[in-house]
Design a protein around this motif. Sequence first.
Motif, short mmCIF file in Angstrom:
data_model
loop_
_atom_site.label_atom_id
_atom_site.label_comp_id
_atom_site.label_asym_id
_atom_site.label_seq_id
_atom_site.Cartn_x
_atom_site.Cartn_y
_atom_site.Cartn_z
N GLU A 142 -14.59 3.21 1.49
CA GLU A 142 -13.51 1.38 1.42
C GLU A 142 -15.50 0.09 0.63
OE1 GLU A 142 -13.75 -0.32 5.14
OE2 GLU A 142 -12.19 0.39 5.47
N VAL A 185 -9.16 6.88 1.67
CA VAL A 185 -9.67 5.43 2.42
C VAL A 185 -11.22 5.75 2.39
CG1 VAL A 185 -7.37 5.93 3.27
CG2 VAL A 185 -8.85 7.29 4.11
N PRO A 194 -5.03 2.53 -1.92
CA PRO A 194 -5.71 2.07 -0.14
C PRO A 194 -5.57 0.54 0.60
CG PRO A 194 -7.07 3.43 -2.37
CD PRO A 194 -6.07 2.92 -2.82
N SER A 243 0.90 -1.13 0.21
CA SER A 243 -0.06 0.09 0.12
C SER A 243 1.08 1.04 0.22
CB SER A 243 -0.76 0.02 1.34
OG SER A 243 -1.86 0.75 1.24
N ALA A 302 -4.76 3.12 7.33
CA ALA A 302 -4.56 3.05 5.96
C ALA A 302 -4.47 4.57 5.50
CB ALA A 302 -6.11 3.05 5.70
#
Length: 708
Positions: free
Chosen positions: A511, A508, A456, A450, A486
């Motif tokens: 999701e 982020v 993400p 990531s 994240a």
Amino acid sequence: MSRTMTTVALPRPIPPHRSSSGIVTLSSPISLETINTQQVSSAAPVPIPNKHIPICPTGPAHPHVREPNTPPPSPGREDERRHRSSLLHPPDKFDHLEAGSLALYKIHPADVAASLDHLSKQPLPEPSQVFPWFHGLHPCNQIQQTFFSTRSKPMRQIPSCLRGITVVKADGDLSTSRLKGAIAPSEFMNPCADGEFIEVDPRQGFSVRNFQIQAAKTAITSDIIVYGEDVGLVRKLGWEIASAQSKWRRKHESLPKYNTFICVSPFRDFEKRHSEIVSIDSEGRLTGAVVDFFHQERLEMYTMTKATEVSHNVWMGPTPEPEGEEQQQFDVLIECSDLGRLNPAALQVIAEGPNDDTRHTYLDFPSSGSILPPTWSHAEADGILETCKWLWHLSHGTLPSKSDTDVDGDSNMSDTSEATEVETNRPRKILIHCADGYTESTMLGIAYFSYSTGRPVPQAWLELHTMMKRNFFAYPTDVSLLTSIAPRLLHESPVCADKSLLEITNLVKHEPKWIASLDGSFPSRILDYMYLGNLGHANNPDLLRAMGIKQILSVGETAMWRDGELEEWGEDNVLAVEKVQDNGIDPLTKEFEKCLEFIDRGRRNGTATLVHCRVGVSRSATICIAEVMRTMNLSFPRAYCFVRARRLNVIIQPHLRFAYELLKWEEMLQVRRHRAENAYDARHPVRRELEWGEIAREIALMNRPYAR
């Protein structure tokens, strides 16, 4: 002006994590080149961290049956008398010794080899003829008896259709000079009695996975060959076995007469002239002539997890052999384990060290699942981020500019800090590794993927599997930890240096729907077009779509989807196999053709199929093994190890009847190929690599370290 990012744990349910502390890790993977030269005593595989044997519920009895679900009635005696032919029966051509009513027959290595080869070409009895007897039906075990018997018929007697060959090494030492399928006397002979078989059927409890008793059950329905170079020891054991056979026959009058053979030829005669049946040579080395489950699984695992580059100069893979060629390819090796610790400062020292330093550096890192929410601290989150930062600089040969570090040595989190790098050092090649190549390194692997790609976390999770082709096993704790950090992974990523805080927040915030239901693990990729999973995976259609899975094969269980999802998915893309419980009774062979055609339909259409049951280890695993046998032309033992390695941390558990059905499926596939390729060839089309008793014995030994 500086900005800070807060680490907040998301409220996800976290099942307890089974730590691997106290479990010996897997030794260095063997290579194809070394399989024939490794010492068994030193190379025998040891338990793999974190693996577990799941519980497989047998399911309810069919509602229209008032009494326990049972197999078909016992076959008639006429059917059972159709024995497999054997070169050892009748034994008239062999010289013999007599002691009263007992006899021992002398046999030479050539006859041993010929007899085993002949046996491997004889079709096995149908499952209905040997089950439920193989399950173990001790007269005192009321639970097992009640489950398998009807209330109006007597219990199944020992099947008289069986005639196998059991090879016994007289001294019991199987680590050296072992013939194909050889067992020790202690595995079927009672040491506390004079010439008696062990009563191996469990006296209590219920199980359809009594693999550990199959070698002994096979021995009592076999002609037995005792071998060894100590003539006295071989003869003594031979008389004891002959006596046990005689006592067993008096107890079970309907049984055929099985005989005992002794071979006292030097083992070098087998090695020189019949090496095809030598499993372990006189020096204690695996020969490779006979498939060995432990090493076959390790070879499959090594092939599956072989180190690959997941980001620039950063690789993931299994722990390489100490001082081996693979180890020397990397400048920095980071081992993830339960004993590992966060130590980004060590990486910083290397990055800021002299450019001509060519030493290999060995560091550690906490394993996946070992940093548990909600107890993690900001220091732990900082340590993960700092580790990713210095991995980036080491792999790119850069250093952050001096303005990026404040007077206390902490990273400055200004909007422009990550955009400035100074190329001052040579790039380092880095290996993130663990014992099996996937379990303990998953959390760091996803975090760095990531960070280094600017994806993400959910996208990184997915692409590490689909684009990078890495198989990995994560825990629910990893989902919570990684989604919590994240925002910082993206904010501090050099790839996202031009993105504002608002842009990162938006990345982020949204999701994908599948992440909320993710327990950490993906379905297991068995083949590019076939995945093996559980009911939870089947109930997450968004995850399946994201993985490129557009067909679902439900074996005995049905996914519960929201209204409209089935129509959106397409009813033609779902196949449900009904009325197959994991109870050791319901057959599955008759479903193979339909299931494999459905899987092949998906392959032809360029998509993958999820094969699932409830747990994803028995019914669905059986279908996957059948497909691997069919499409890759593998024997059952090799296909079993192939699928077992790729199911990752969840150990597949087809029960005894399913395993036996797969061995019969191997016969069927061989017959079909024989007819297609050699229609006018009179040779027998069937030839097994291993017999039933040895296969079951090996499975039991493989599972023993993980039993709790």
